[in-house]
Scaffold this motif. Sequence first.
Motif, short mmCIF file in Angstrom:
data_model
loop_
_atom_site.label_atom_id
_atom_site.label_comp_id
_atom_site.label_asym_id
_atom_site.label_seq_id
_atom_site.Cartn_x
_atom_site.Cartn_y
_atom_site.Cartn_z
N LEU A 1 0.81 -1.22 0.00
CA LEU A 1 0.00 0.00 0.00
C LEU A 1 0.84 1.28 0.00
O LEU A 1 0.33 2.36 0.22
N ILE B 1 1.00 0.79 -4.87
CA ILE B 1 -0.36 1.24 -5.15
C ILE B 1 -0.72 1.01 -6.62
O ILE B 1 -1.89 0.75 -6.94
N HIS C 1 -1.91 -2.58 -6.61
CA HIS C 1 -3.24 -2.70 -6.00
C HIS C 1 -4.32 -2.18 -6.95
O HIS C 1 -5.36 -2.82 -7.15
N LYS C 2 -4.09 -1.03 -7.54
CA LYS C 2 -5.08 -0.42 -8.44
C LYS C 2 -5.30 -1.27 -9.68
O LYS C 2 -6.45 -1.43 -10.14
N HIS D 1 -4.05 7.23 0.45
CA HIS D 1 -4.54 5.96 -0.08
C HIS D 1 -5.80 5.47 0.62
O HIS D 1 -6.29 4.37 0.32
N TYR E 1 -8.73 4.16 -1.48
CA TYR E 1 -8.74 2.83 -2.08
C TYR E 1 -9.21 1.75 -1.10
O TYR E 1 -9.34 0.58 -1.49
#
Length: 366
Positions: free
Chosen positions: A151, A157, A160-161, A186, A189
């Motif tokens: 994260l 990130i 993750h995205k 963040h 998210y």
Amino acid sequence: MQEQELLNLLMLQNLSGIGQINAKKLLQHFGSATSLFEADIKYLSTIDGIGEKRLKTLKDSSCLKEAEDELKFIKDNNIDVHYYKEEDYPSRLKQCIDSPILLFSRGNINLKNKPILSIVGTRQITSHGIAFCEQLISDLAPLEPVIVSGLAYGADIVAHKAAIDHNLQTVACLAHGLNQIYPKVHQKYVAAIENNGGFFTDFFSNSTFDRKNFLSRNRIVAGLSEATIVIESAEKGGSLVTADIAHSYDREVFAIPGRPQDKFSKGCNMLIKQQKAQMITSAADLVYFLNWDIETKKENKQTQLFLNLEGEEKLVFEKLKEIGKVEIDVLSLTTNLPTYKLASILMNLELSGHVRPLPGKQFEII
């Protein structure tokens, strides 16, 4: 698990100077944390490895209040607690000698029988690194891997995205308790991650930000997965620490090569040179090295995405149809597509049941 046992396990996990390896040895000896804390000092002093300092720590009642506060936080916030001796504890992490005795989670995490990949890299990821990471996850999406990261800014990130964009499970490992999100930007998210994945940590909710916390968090990132992929890294950085930990766990490590003069390729190139990581340039390389069974995935509904061929996929398929069995280097020359791009296209065509690989890096249509 009974509440008193959980309270005692929380105390044991949080005791300074004990550590997870010694905690497991003590639990093995006593059978439970409750039996450990009920043991008298005279008996404890006879156990190998428990010196005067650790004996004093085990009998330090000041830790009880922190454990009680954490138990209240867990109950009030519906936090899931995973004990390393129980079935719901992540199986791969359980194999790691220094894994935490307790792991806390939030969300909808399901790791059972799933391919799990950890993706890490520099916080200052370049446009090239972003594009590679996004393409890698896009190409792997039909195999439905769980994407694990930390994260953080940059590669974390992005991974993750990209997982969220392809409706894949993604798990964020935190270097603090589940009462906060760092970096705060963040926070936006969190809902998406929890809807299809979630958060893991072994830190209490009263944990303060400290560099050593992030280094400790990296062992969870490395331990959860069967392979760790380093997208970009300078000569020093947390992603290299994660790669070293994964290597020490005898897990597969992969790195994306780059030009020697590029700052954020030096770490990856070093891992490859030191033979701590395999070089990959596409999702197809990853599937090959991990020996994933993609035959069973051909029936997956997501492969329907590839049935209507367009653009470069159609070009490659038509060329294979025209030429017949052909080596990838020859196919590259006849289609004017670089081999790294061809490898990705061919894997997609293989997943959708249009082509099959043959010995000698050859391919043919089915």
